[in-house]
Structures are given as structure tokens and as C-alpha cells.
Design a protein around this motif. Structure first.
Motif, PDB file in Angstrom:
ATOM      1  N   TYR A 239      76.049  23.919 -22.088  1.00  0.00           N
ATOM      2  CA  TYR A 239      76.328  23.084 -20.966  1.00  0.00           C
ATOM      3  C   TYR A 239      77.365  22.077 -21.453  1.00  0.00           C
ATOM      4  O   TYR A 239      77.489  21.967 -22.507  1.00  0.00           O
ATOM      5  N   GLU A 240      78.048  21.645 -20.270  1.00  0.00           N
ATOM      6  CA  GLU A 240      78.897  20.532 -20.498  1.00  0.00           C
ATOM      7  C   GLU A 240      78.454  18.972 -20.220  1.00  0.00           C
ATOM      8  O   GLU A 240      77.676  18.658 -19.325  1.00  0.00           O
ATOM      9  N   LEU A 241      78.732  18.362 -21.316  1.00  0.00           N
ATOM     10  CA  LEU A 241      78.654  16.843 -21.116  1.00  0.00           C
ATOM     11  C   LEU A 241      79.450  16.366 -20.110  1.00  0.00           C
ATOM     12  O   LEU A 241      80.505  16.662 -20.254  1.00  0.00           O
ATOM     13  N   VAL A 242      78.910  15.381 -19.131  1.00  0.00           N
ATOM     14  CA  VAL A 242      79.619  14.804 -18.339  1.00  0.00           C
ATOM     15  C   VAL A 242      80.456  13.646 -19.147  1.00  0.00           C
ATOM     16  O   VAL A 242      81.564  13.223 -18.587  1.00  0.00           O
ATOM     17  N   ASN A 243      79.724  12.711 -19.792  1.00  0.00           N
ATOM     18  CA  ASN A 243      80.197  11.930 -20.659  1.00  0.00           C
ATOM     19  C   ASN A 243      79.030  11.626 -21.600  1.00  0.00           C
ATOM     20  O   ASN A 243      78.293  12.459 -21.908  1.00  0.00           O
ATOM     21  N   ASP A 245      76.057  10.170 -24.184  1.00  0.00           N
ATOM     22  CA  ASP A 245      74.903   9.437 -23.896  1.00  0.00           C
ATOM     23  C   ASP A 245      75.055   8.241 -24.671  1.00  0.00           C
ATOM     24  O   ASP A 245      75.050   7.986 -25.733  1.00  0.00           O
ATOM     25  N   GLN A 246      74.703   7.203 -23.868  1.00  0.00           N
ATOM     26  CA  GLN A 246      74.693   5.875 -24.543  1.00  0.00           C
ATOM     27  C   GLN A 246      73.595   5.394 -25.600  1.00  0.00           C
ATOM     28  O   GLN A 246      73.809   4.528 -26.363  1.00  0.00           O
ATOM     29  N   LEU A 247      72.661   6.118 -25.267  1.00  0.00           N
ATOM     30  CA  LEU A 247      71.327   5.663 -26.042  1.00  0.00           C
ATOM     31  C   LEU A 247      71.134   6.541 -27.308  1.00  0.00           C
ATOM     32  O   LEU A 247      70.472   6.074 -28.197  1.00  0.00           O
TER      33      LEU A 247
ATOM     34  N   ASN B 124      71.145   7.866 -14.784  1.00  0.00           N
ATOM     35  CA  ASN B 124      72.199   6.959 -15.250  1.00  0.00           C
ATOM     36  C   ASN B 124      71.203   5.850 -15.827  1.00  0.00           C
ATOM     37  O   ASN B 124      71.474   5.481 -17.205  1.00  0.00           O
ATOM     38  N   GLY B 127      69.946   6.794 -19.044  1.00  0.00           N
ATOM     39  CA  GLY B 127      71.083   7.138 -19.831  1.00  0.00           C
ATOM     40  C   GLY B 127      71.310   8.564 -20.065  1.00  0.00           C
ATOM     41  O   GLY B 127      71.777   9.198 -21.134  1.00  0.00           O
ATOM     42  N   MET B 128      70.654   9.132 -19.315  1.00  0.00           N
ATOM     43  CA  MET B 128      70.479  11.063 -19.162  1.00  0.00           C
ATOM     44  C   MET B 128      71.812  11.596 -18.413  1.00  0.00           C
ATOM     45  O   MET B 128      71.772  12.624 -18.304  1.00  0.00           O
ATOM     46  N   ALA B 129      72.413  10.808 -17.489  1.00  0.00           N
ATOM     47  CA  ALA B 129      73.554  11.161 -16.579  1.00  0.00           C
ATOM     48  C   ALA B 129      74.425  12.017 -17.131  1.00  0.00           C
ATOM     49  O   ALA B 129      74.740  13.220 -16.529  1.00  0.00           O
ATOM     50  N   PRO B 130      75.089  11.963 -18.544  1.00  0.00           N
ATOM     51  CA  PRO B 130      75.774  13.009 -19.284  1.00  0.00           C
ATOM     52  C   PRO B 130      75.257  14.582 -19.186  1.00  0.00           C
ATOM     53  O   PRO B 130      75.804  15.544 -19.315  1.00  0.00           O
ATOM     54  N   TYR B 131      73.924  14.500 -18.983  1.00  0.00           N
ATOM     55  CA  TYR B 131      73.199  15.823 -19.354  1.00  0.00           C
ATOM     56  C   TYR B 131      72.762  16.514 -18.211  1.00  0.00           C
ATOM     57  O   TYR B 131      71.949  17.433 -18.193  1.00  0.00           O
ATOM     58  N   ILE B 132      73.254  16.361 -17.021  1.00  0.00           N
ATOM     59  CA  ILE B 132      72.803  16.790 -15.730  1.00  0.00           C
ATOM     60  C   ILE B 132      72.747  18.230 -15.908  1.00  0.00           C
ATOM     61  O   ILE B 132      72.195  18.933 -15.089  1.00  0.00           O
ATOM     62  N   ASN B 133      73.739  19.070 -16.564  1.00  0.00           N
ATOM     63  CA  ASN B 133      74.000  20.375 -16.434  1.00  0.00           C
ATOM     64  C   ASN B 133      72.985  21.266 -17.441  1.00  0.00           C
ATOM     65  O   ASN B 133      72.926  22.101 -17.477  1.00  0.00           O
ATOM     66  N   ALA B 134      72.523  20.258 -18.261  1.00  0.00           N
ATOM     67  CA  ALA B 134      71.700  20.911 -19.596  1.00  0.00           C
ATOM     68  C   ALA B 134      70.317  21.389 -19.086  1.00  0.00           C
ATOM     69  O   ALA B 134      69.953  20.822 -17.957  1.00  0.00           O
ATOM     70  N   ARG B 135      69.629  22.337 -19.427  1.00  0.00           N
ATOM     71  CA  ARG B 135      68.415  22.770 -19.416  1.00  0.00           C
ATOM     72  C   ARG B 135      67.475  21.933 -20.257  1.00  0.00           C
ATOM     73  O   ARG B 135      67.715  21.728 -21.347  1.00  0.00           O
ATOM     74  N   GLN B 138      67.469  22.645 -24.059  1.00  0.00           N
ATOM     75  CA  GLN B 138      68.789  22.324 -24.770  1.00  0.00           C
ATOM     76  C   GLN B 138      68.708  20.713 -25.150  1.00  0.00           C
ATOM     77  O   GLN B 138      69.744  20.351 -25.969  1.00  0.00           O
ATOM     78  N   ILE B 139      67.802  20.151 -24.856  1.00  0.00           N
ATOM     79  CA  ILE B 139      68.058  18.369 -25.251  1.00  0.00           C
ATOM     80  C   ILE B 139      66.768  18.160 -26.053  1.00  0.00           C
ATOM     81  O   ILE B 139      65.835  18.894 -26.139  1.00  0.00           O
ATOM     82  N   GLN B 143      65.118  12.793 -25.184  1.00  0.00           N
ATOM     83  CA  GLN B 143      65.968  13.162 -23.958  1.00  0.00           C
ATOM     84  C   GLN B 143      64.955  13.586 -22.863  1.00  0.00           C
ATOM     85  O   GLN B 143      65.192  13.347 -21.641  1.00  0.00           O
TER      86      GLN B 143
END
Lengths: 276, 244
Positions: A239-243, A245-247, B124, B127-135, B138-139, B143
Motif C-alpha cells: 500500500y502507499e503511505l499518504v505521508n 505517521d507522526q506517532l 488524522n 495519527g493514522m491518516a497516512p495509512y488509509i490505503n493499508a489493510r 499490514q499494520i 496502529q
């Protein structure tokens, strides 16, 4: 000898090629349609069988649900426990006795018989598939307010479908071959063509040879396509990261530097931090 | 006095002849952060599951804004009471984003665009907004739990129930989940947390409930419970767990 066989086959093909192809087409149409309908029957039975009832439900609901389970049980046992060839005869010749109407359309009868038969097997596969899903998935869905149908439709059945894909493949391949018993009521599938042609020209072995090859090709193609479908259902492996993860630090540990600030600075004003 | 959200009266739960909860009474007001602590098997999780009607109480009533929910349709009530599980229970067939949208779309009938906006807002927040496409598979555990919190928040519940949210996590991931919970507490989210994290119970919650053998042994302000508990049972439990 081998040369003889080849020349027999080519002469058969030249004369009856289109009949064989028509037979293959009929077999495929029947197998695909009946497997699809069978799956739908199976999933429907699966949902109905797993409707939960608790202590607080009223007596009518309990009786109704019990009754549904019994009916499905009987359906599964009867159609799984008798030969499909007899079921075909039973329905085709039995209809006039019970309803005073005869199914003149062999296609309809064939599709009904094979679908209902497949459905009986699928009902059990789906039930097994649903049972194999972690109870947490049901609870997660319930906890956000989903009812039984929503839980099943959006959460459980998509996962079940993926898990029982090999079973569906099994059923489809069995159907490709076993629809040949429909010749008993006059359905002209691939195997019926063999009976017809070999009876006319007395070339049993060359025709059987072609049939063997034909069925094998049909099932191999099916296996290949099913594997592809399974892979697709499994989803992308990355999957692609959108940006970022800050935590989480890239090392996977939690201790991000305090001076970098946390994304919760805004809402964290009141909270003075953990007392040690 | 703030608005009363939940009132549990004479709640009992038995599995067969085994009584897990015996005549539980307590209330949750808006903005309360209540920690339920106690030894394993004391009935903490069962209480939480009864409150969300995942277990049907044997006897007793649960009033949500004054209405007894044990007599009503559970799904409508559950949509207003979020739940975060020990084992996350994310929908493994859906992406992170879809996990946070499906409830809004199917239960609350919110249009897709609006649901997406809301899901992204809460993702957001954790803090999980970057991972919206993950299943979900996979995290990492931490997370997953943060996504589970976002999924519950996206339904904009009035109370959020946490069933040992950090117990299934690796030690290094506990912090990120607790941080999210702290930020929610700071936002005045009403929370009911079953936990073994004594620091959280002591420092973040506004109320602490100590359970033992299916009854509420003691409840009160965290300062009181942690420094000067009334019951000897509470005292020995805290002594045991804090000196570990």
C-alpha cells in the motif's frame, strides 16, 4: 495405431466439429449458470442459518428461525444424499404428477436441478466459511451498530467468499463434468454429443479421446481462472503511505523526541503529562 | 451537575450457574473518564460487554439517557456507544479508510463524501491518516488499535468503551495508544475504560471503579482510591499490582 487414431479424430472433427463445440458451449453455459445460482442459494442459506437468537427474543421469532434451520437442513440432506441423475428424472417426470404441468423446457429443468444440487453443497461450504471467521469480526460490526444483514453483507460474506473460493472452484469443476448426467432427460451437453456421434459412426474410442481432452481443457482453464480470481480477492500486497505517521518512529518504537511536538499539542493543553 | 448518559441498575450476568456479575449499580455522566480496574476474572470485561449488549444481561436495566436499552433494538443503541476491543476487531476485508467509513455509510446513512471527510478527520486525530490505503493485516498492533479508535470515533458516539485496549500490544506500542486515549480524555470525551494500565487509571481518569468477584468493591476519585482505599481488597490489589 496412433496415426489411425489421429485420422479418425480428424475425420470426426471435420464432420461433427460444430456439434462437439455446441456440446461444449451447452456444458459451459449450464455449469456456469448453475454454479452461480448454486452459490447464491448457498450464501442465502448461510445467512439464514446464522441469524442469531437470544434469550430475550420473542417466541415466534425463535420458532421461525428454528423452522428455517430445519428446512435448510432437510434440503441439504436430501439433495446431497441422492444422485443428481435421479433428481433430474424425479423433477422432470415428477412435475406432471404433482402440479399437472410438465417442464417441456429441458434447459430450465437442467439449470434448476444442477443449481439446487450445487446449492445444497454450497450451503454447507458457506456455513463452514462463516464459522471460520473470527467472532471478533461479528462483534466489531455489531459494536458500530450494524444489524445481522449488514454485518453479513459487508463484513462476513466478502471474507467468507475469499475463504471458500477453492470450494466454489471444486463445485464448478464437478459441475462441468457432472452435468453430463443430464443426458438422462435429453440435455445435449458435451457428453451427449459423444453418445450421439459414436452411436452414429461407431468410433467410440476416438470420440472418447476427444471428450477426455475437451473436459480436461475445460477444467484446466477453470482452475487457472479461479487461481487468478483468488489472487485478486486477496487484495494488493502493498500500500502507499499518504505521508508519514507522526506517532511511530521508523524503527517502530514509540519514543519520538519531545521537542518535535506531538500532533496532539492542540488538544493536549489541559493535560499536564503523566506524573511519575 | 453534568448530563447523565448511562445508568446501570441491578445488573447481573450469569453464564449457566456461574454468576459473573452480581447486582452492579453505577452511572456515567458526560465527560467522565471512568477506569474499571480489578483482577482477571473479576467481571470487568463482561460488564463492559453487557453495557454494549454484546452479552445479554441476565437481570437488571441499562438506561441510556433515561431509556432502558435492554428492551430495545440493540443496533440503534450500539451506534451511539462506541467500543474498542482488546483484539482490535478491524474488518480484515476492508482498508483502513473503509473501516472508518462503513459504519457511517451503512448504519448512519451518511453520504460517501461526508463519511470520507469525517473518517479522515478522526484518522488524522489518531495519527493514522497516512495509512488509509493499508489493510488491517499490514499494520502493527498499535496502529490497528488506533484505527479501531478512529473507527469508533467516526460514528461520533456519546460514550466510548475500551475493553483492555493495550493488553494485546507489544510494550513498545502501548504508549502510542495511551497517548491517543489521553488526547480524547483531554477533549472531554466520555470514556469507560477497562484497563490494567494503573498509570492511566490514576492520572487520566476522573473516576475509578474497582471490581472484585463480580461486584463493585469500591469506586471514587482516583486520588482517593490510589492513595487511601477504603476496602482491604482494593488495598491488597493495588499493592500487588503497583509493586510488580
Amino acid at each position: 495405431m496412433f496415426a489411425q487414431l489421429l485420422s479418425d479424430i480428424s475425420s470426426l472433427w471435420a464432420r461433427y466439429g460444430s456439434v462437439y463445440l455446441q456440446g461444449i458451449a451447452n456444458t459451459l453455459i449450464l455449469a456456469v449458470t448453475a454454479t452461480l445460482i448454486g452459490c447464491i442459494i448457498g450464501f442465502f442459506c448461510g445467512i439464514l442459518q446464522t441469524i442469531p437468537y437470544g434469550l430475550n427474543d420473542n417466541i415466534f421469532k425463535k420458532i421461525l428461525l428454528k423452522l428455517i434451520r430445519i428446512i435448510i437442513r432437510v434440503y441439504v440432506e436430501v439433495f446431497r444424499g441422492t444422485p443428481m441423475i435421479l433428481q433430474a428424472v424425479f423433477i422432470y417426470y415428477g412435475m406432471p404428477y404433482f402440479f399437472g404441468i410438465a417442464f417441456r423446457d429441458i434447459w430450465t429443468v437442467s439449470i434448476v436441478v444442477v443449481s439446487v444440487n450445487t446449492g445444497a453443497y454450497m450451503a454447507e461450504s458457506v456455513r463452514g466459511g462463516i464459522m471460520s471467521i473470527d467472532v471478533g469480526q461479528f462483534e466489531g460490526a455489531k459494536a458500530i451498530g450494524m444489524n445481522h444483514w449488514q454485518t453479513m453483507l459487508h463484513i462476513i460474506l466478502p471474507q467468507t467468499l475469499r475463504n471458500i473460493m477453492p470450494q466454489i472452484g471444486n463445485n464448478y469443476i464437478i459441475n462441468v463434468k457432472d452435468t453430463s448426467v443430464m443426458f438422462i432427460i435429453g440435455f445435449s451437453d458435451f457428453f451427449a454429443v459423444h453418445k450421439m456421434v459414436s452411436g452414429a459412426v461407431f468410433k467410440y474410442f476416438p470420440s472418447a479421446f476427444m471428450e477426455m481432452g475437451g473436459y480436461l481443457i475445460l477444467t484446466l482453464v477453470a482452475s487457472f481462472l479461479l487461481r487468478k480470481m483468488e489472487k485478486k480477492l486477496a487484495g494488493k500486497s502493498n500500500y502507499e503511505l499518504v505521508n508519514t505517521d507522526q506517532l511511530v518512529m521508523t524503527a517502530g518504537t514509540y519514543n519520538y523526541p519531545k521537542e518535535a511536538g506531538s500532533p496532539f499539542e492542540e488538544v493536549n493543553k489541559d493535560y499536564k503529562g503523566e506524573k511519575k | 451537575m453534568s448530563e447523565r448518559i448511562l445508568e446501570i441498575r441491578h445488573l447481573s450476568k450469569a453464564f449457566g450457574s456461574h454468576a459473573v456479575l452480581k447486582d452492579i449499580d453505577f452511572t456515567v455522566d458526560r465527560g467522565d473518564v471512568t477506569s474499571i480496574i480489578g483482577a482477571s476474572g473479576s467481571g470487568k470485561s463482561t460488564l463492559l460487554r453487557c453495557i454494549n449488549l454484546l452479552e445479554t444481561p441476565t437481570t437488571g436495566e441499562i438506561f441510556f439517557h433515561g431509556k432502558d436499552v435492554t428492551k430495545e433494538k440493540a443496533s440503534a443503541y450500539r451506534a451511539k456507544v462506541g467500543m474498542v476491543f482488546q483484539n482490535f476487531n478491524l474488518f480484515s476485508n476492508l482498508s483502513v479508510l473503509d473501516n472508518c467509513m462503513i459504519g457511517q455509510q451503512k448504519v448512519s446513512r451518511i453520504p460517501k463524501e461526508e463519511a470520507k471527510k469525517r473518517a479522515l478527520y478522526y484518522l488524522n486525530k489518531v495519527g493514522m491518516a497516512p495509512y488509509i490505503n493499508a489493510r488491517p493485516n499490514q499494520i502493527s498492533g498499535g496502529q490497528k488499535q488506533r484505527v479501531a479508535i478512529a473507527r469508533a470515533l467516526a460514528m461520533e458516539p456519546e460514550v466510548l468503551l475500551f475493553d483492555e485496549p493495550t493488553s494485546a500490544l507489544d510494550p513498545e506500542m502501548v504508549g502510542e495508544v495511551l497517548d491517543v486515549m489521553k488526547s480524547l480524555a483531554a477533549d472531554r470525551m466520555t470514556m469507560l475504560v477497562v484497563t490494567h494500565e494503573m498509570a492511566f487509571a490514576r492520572d487520566v481518569s476522573t473516576h475509578v471503579v474497582y471490581m472484585a468477584d463480580g461486584i463493585i468493591e469500591e469506586q471514587g476519585k482516583p486520588e482517593k482510591i490510589f492513595t487511601d482505599p477504603e476496602s482491604p481488597s482494593t488495598r491488597s490489589f493495588l499493592k500487588r499490582i503497583l509493586n510488580e
